[in-house]
Design a protein around this motif. Structure first.
Motif, PDB file in Angstrom:
ATOM      1  N   SER A   1      40.251   0.658  53.526  1.00 58.84           N
ATOM      2  CA  SER A   1      38.760   0.678  53.907  1.00 58.84           C
ATOM      3  C   SER A   1      37.882   0.036  53.139  1.00 58.84           C
ATOM      4  CB  SER A   1      38.699   2.295  54.219  1.00 58.84           C
ATOM      5  OG  SER A   1      38.507   2.748  53.150  1.00 58.84           O
TER       6      SER A   1
ATOM      7  N   GLY B   1      37.891  -6.265  59.325  1.00 59.46           N
ATOM      8  CA  GLY B   1      36.801  -5.282  59.652  1.00 59.46           C
ATOM      9  C   GLY B   1      35.522  -6.119  59.829  1.00 59.46           C
TER      10      GLY B   1
ATOM     11  N   MET C   1      30.966   3.384  55.689  1.00 58.71           N
ATOM     12  CA  MET C   1      32.378   2.768  55.454  1.00 58.71           C
ATOM     13  C   MET C   1      32.817   2.108  56.916  1.00 58.71           C
ATOM     14  SD  MET C   1      35.727   5.352  54.592  1.00 58.71           S
ATOM     15  CE  MET C   1      35.285   5.441  52.737  1.00 58.71           C
ATOM     16  N   THR C   2      33.679   1.221  56.463  1.00 63.85           N
ATOM     17  CA  THR C   2      34.345   0.498  57.761  1.00 63.85           C
ATOM     18  C   THR C   2      35.785   0.482  57.212  1.00 63.85           C
ATOM     19  OG1 THR C   2      34.132  -1.392  58.820  1.00 63.85           O
ATOM     20  CG2 THR C   2      33.795  -1.838  56.821  1.00 63.85           C
ATOM     21  N   GLN C   3      36.524   0.320  58.363  1.00 64.85           N
ATOM     22  CA  GLN C   3      38.025   0.614  58.352  1.00 64.85           C
ATOM     23  C   GLN C   3      38.425  -0.748  58.258  1.00 64.85           C
ATOM     24  OE1 GLN C   3      39.697   3.152  57.581  1.00 64.85           O
ATOM     25  NE2 GLN C   3      38.005   4.473  57.459  1.00 64.85           N
ATOM     26  N   TYR C   4      39.675  -1.059  57.737  1.00 65.34           N
ATOM     27  CA  TYR C   4      40.181  -2.575  57.532  1.00 65.34           C
ATOM     28  C   TYR C   4      40.967  -2.724  59.070  1.00 65.34           C
ATOM     29  CZ  TYR C   4      44.218  -5.725  57.427  1.00 65.34           C
ATOM     30  OH  TYR C   4      45.316  -6.649  57.384  1.00 65.34           O
TER      31      TYR C   4
END
Length: 200
Positions: free
Chosen positions: A30, A117, A190-193
């Motif tokens: 992330s 992402g 937050m952003t996910q991979y």
């Protein structure tokens, strides 16, 4: 086929890892997009800017820092492995030009992470949303022309086209209706991979 194990050091611990698993082990799970709160985050952000704007693009010689950095809020995207911060992989800065009028600039994402992402889009989201929470009524940015389609997709409009630093840019304005105020920019988003899709 025999499995091969190697010894690695991770966060001070010696571990055995299957060589086939190493890529997955070191792939960020992330990314946290936040205002800088620690000196190392700011230092790494400035290094990334130099890598992108001085070395890769050749827009500036030596360093891209200017007087705006003294009063700007610096935002970073930090890759995380196992919930622990590892590396600054993106950055942008925002500042207030006059009451209510804010500007974003120096958006940069590490070359190796540009398809991991939505790092750039989330940096833009926090830039506008955190300024909105501070009373922003107009948010502007000079965007390199090749990046204008990304901003259009994120609800920005082009006000004019002009040359800056010898390169074509769009003067663009964000639609604040799509950027609710963020009052916790120190923790941010937050952003996910998500790995790049193969085109083969």
């Amino acid at each position: 086929m025999r499995r091969v194990f190697v010894a690695i050091v991770l966060r001070g611990l010696i571990m055995l890892a299957d060589t086939e698993d190493l890529a997955r082990l070191y792939t960020p799970a992330s990314y946290t997009i936040k205002w800088t709160t620690l000196p190392w985050e700011a230092n790494e952000a400035y290094k990334l800017r130099r890598a992108v704007f001085c070395i890769e693009q050749g827009i500036f010689i030596g360093d891209d820092r200017d007087e705006i950095d003294e009063r700007a809020h610096l935002i970073v995207a930090v890759s995380c492995i196992g919930g622990m911060p590892e590396q600054v992989v993106g950055t942008v800065r925002i500042h207030e030009d006059e009451p209510g009028v804010w500007t974003g600039s120096r958006l940069a994402v590490h070359a190796a992470f540009r398809r991991h992402g939505k790092i750039g889009a989330t940096l833009i989201k926090l830039a506008v949303s955190s300024a909105h929470a501070l009373g922003c009524t107009t948010f502007l940015a000079h965007v390199q022309s090749q990046n204008a389609p990304l901003f259009h997709a994120l609800h920005w409009s082009t006000l004019s086209e002009e040359l800056m630093h010898g390169r074509p840019h769009h003067l663009m304005q964000a639609d604040l209706g799509f950027y609710p105020p963020c009052v916790t920019p120190q923790s941010g988003f937050m952003t996910q991979y998500s790995p790049a899709r193969s085109t083969s």
